[in-house]
Design a protein around this motif. Structure first.
Motif, PDB file in Angstrom:
ATOM      1  N   TRP A  51      22.980  20.334  20.874  1.00  0.00           N
ATOM      2  CA  TRP A  51      23.867  20.524  19.773  1.00  0.00           C
ATOM      3  C   TRP A  51      25.291  20.676  20.109  1.00  0.00           C
ATOM      4  O   TRP A  51      26.491  19.777  19.740  1.00  0.00           O
ATOM      5  N   GLY A  52      25.666  21.321  21.246  1.00  0.00           N
ATOM      6  CA  GLY A  52      26.918  21.658  21.802  1.00  0.00           C
ATOM      7  C   GLY A  52      27.827  20.566  22.338  1.00  0.00           C
ATOM      8  O   GLY A  52      28.745  20.511  22.659  1.00  0.00           O
ATOM      9  N   LEU A  53      26.888  19.469  22.719  1.00  0.00           N
ATOM     10  CA  LEU A  53      27.673  18.278  23.243  1.00  0.00           C
ATOM     11  C   LEU A  53      28.699  17.412  22.586  1.00  0.00           C
ATOM     12  O   LEU A  53      29.348  17.031  22.964  1.00  0.00           O
ATOM     13  N   ILE A  54      28.338  18.003  21.198  1.00  0.00           N
ATOM     14  CA  ILE A  54      29.532  17.216  20.394  1.00  0.00           C
ATOM     15  C   ILE A  54      30.733  17.581  20.557  1.00  0.00           C
ATOM     16  O   ILE A  54      31.921  17.014  20.124  1.00  0.00           O
ATOM     17  N   ILE A  55      30.999  18.851  20.944  1.00  0.00           N
ATOM     18  CA  ILE A  55      32.438  19.238  21.170  1.00  0.00           C
ATOM     19  C   ILE A  55      33.127  18.374  22.163  1.00  0.00           C
ATOM     20  O   ILE A  55      34.613  18.511  22.569  1.00  0.00           O
ATOM     21  N   SER A  56      32.312  17.920  23.173  1.00  0.00           N
ATOM     22  CA  SER A  56      33.018  16.737  24.234  1.00  0.00           C
ATOM     23  C   SER A  56      33.664  15.779  23.313  1.00  0.00           C
ATOM     24  O   SER A  56      34.549  14.944  24.102  1.00  0.00           O
ATOM     25  N   PHE A  57      33.483  15.424  22.352  1.00  0.00           N
ATOM     26  CA  PHE A  57      34.260  14.371  21.614  1.00  0.00           C
ATOM     27  C   PHE A  57      35.275  15.103  20.505  1.00  0.00           C
ATOM     28  O   PHE A  57      35.858  14.399  19.660  1.00  0.00           O
TER      29      PHE A  57
END
Length: 318
Positions: A51-57
């Protein structure tokens, strides 16, 4: 018509899929209890963090949270690919990976084959224990031992060089010695542990194959070449595919402990770059984008390697 009704009445009702699944769960409950910790580990530490991968955008700000941070699209990926250090760390990561595959990957196979040829059980168990022990040492201990042995100030290696008439070598600060030192430490620490799977695969080989080979006059080497290696080939392929998937994973702790200002040009990899340029400076979105890139490359290579293995008649991993 009456016959059809009679058969329908006499035939037992079909069990639903839910009841069948429940019966299997109850029947094999102890097996599921055994795998439950592993499932929880992957769920908590592998899948939920995705879920934390979203902060890469996003331009992630901790006080705003994931939902409140501003979206920036592929800005962090563009920055990554245009950074001056990108191609340097990409090259260093690939070189260390291929050195690992070329020099480390065959060592557990060779060691397992050699251990399998030891006929005295006592000596075999003793050697296995000795080569397993380094795996239980942390990288801090391994690098510390190397530091004590290789330092120019009283290190045993340099003292031996001087004793035999050679000049001292600065192994720790010389960039040319970083990669050999890295792979030697990996082999020393992990080779023994890596033999476990291969020894298990060798133990499953039918002994009658060896008996038939001996009756045909095959020596120990021929038995190893024509029976043992073909029997464990599928295991080797699977482990190689999984190794390829870790192309961007080179043990952050190990490399970071060997990293210094003098060898940074050849030692900086993605993991250390994420720590130094991302986390230490609070660039959470950028460091996440780098991690996302690493994972994506690993996934693509695993799928490609698995496809190639099936093309050559192997089973692959799925």
């Amino acid at each position: 018509m009456s016959n059809a009704i009679t058969e329908r009445q006499l035939s037992p009702p079909k069990k639903t899929n839910n009841s069948t699944l429940m019966r299997r769960l109850i029947k094999n409950k102890y097996i599921y209890f055994m795998i439950l910790p592993g499932l929880l580990y992957f769920l908590v530490f592998k899948y939920i963090p995705m879920w934390g991968l979203i902060i890469s955008f996003q331009d992630y700000q901790p006080y705003k949270g994931v939902l409140g941070s501003e979206w920036v699209g592929f800005e962090h990926f563009h920055r990554l690919f245009t950074e001056d250090m990108f191609w340097t760390i990409f090259k260093n990561t690939l070189i260390l990976f291929f050195i690992n595959v070329l020099f480390y990957f065959p060592v557990p196979i060779i060691l397992a084959l050699m251990l399998n040829e030891v006929r005295k059980v006592f000596f075999q168990r003793t050697i296995q224990t000795l080569v397993y022990i380094p795996h239980f040492m942390s990288w801090v201990i391994v690098v510390s031992i190397s530091f004590v042995m290789l330092t120019m100030d009283g290190g045993i290696i340099n003292e031996l060089l001087v004793y035999f008439g050679f000049n001292k070598v600065n192994f720790l600060l010389n960039p040319d010695w970083f990669r050999p030192m890295y792979v030697i430490q990996v082999i020393w620490r992990e080779a023994g542990w890596g033999t476990i799977i291969y020894l298990a695969a060798i133990a499953a080989i039918d002994p009658q194959l060896y008996e038939a080979a001996r009756m045909d006059g095959a020596g120990r080497f021929r038995q190893m070449w024509h029976i043992t290696l073909p029997a464990i080939r599928s295991v080797i392929i699977v482990l190689l595919i999984l190794k390829i998937g870790d192309i961007m994973e080179l043990s952050f702790e190990h490399v970071y402990l060997l990293l210094n200002s003098m060898n940074r040009e050849v030692a900086e990899i993605f993991d250390t770059y994420v720590y130094t340029a991302g986390l230490r400076q609070g660039q959470y979105s950028f460091s996440t984008a780098v991690g996302f890139f690493k994972s994506f490359v690993g996934l693509v290579l695993v799928m490609l390697a698995n496809w190639l293995s099936k093309k050559f008649g192997e089973e692959g991993i799925y």
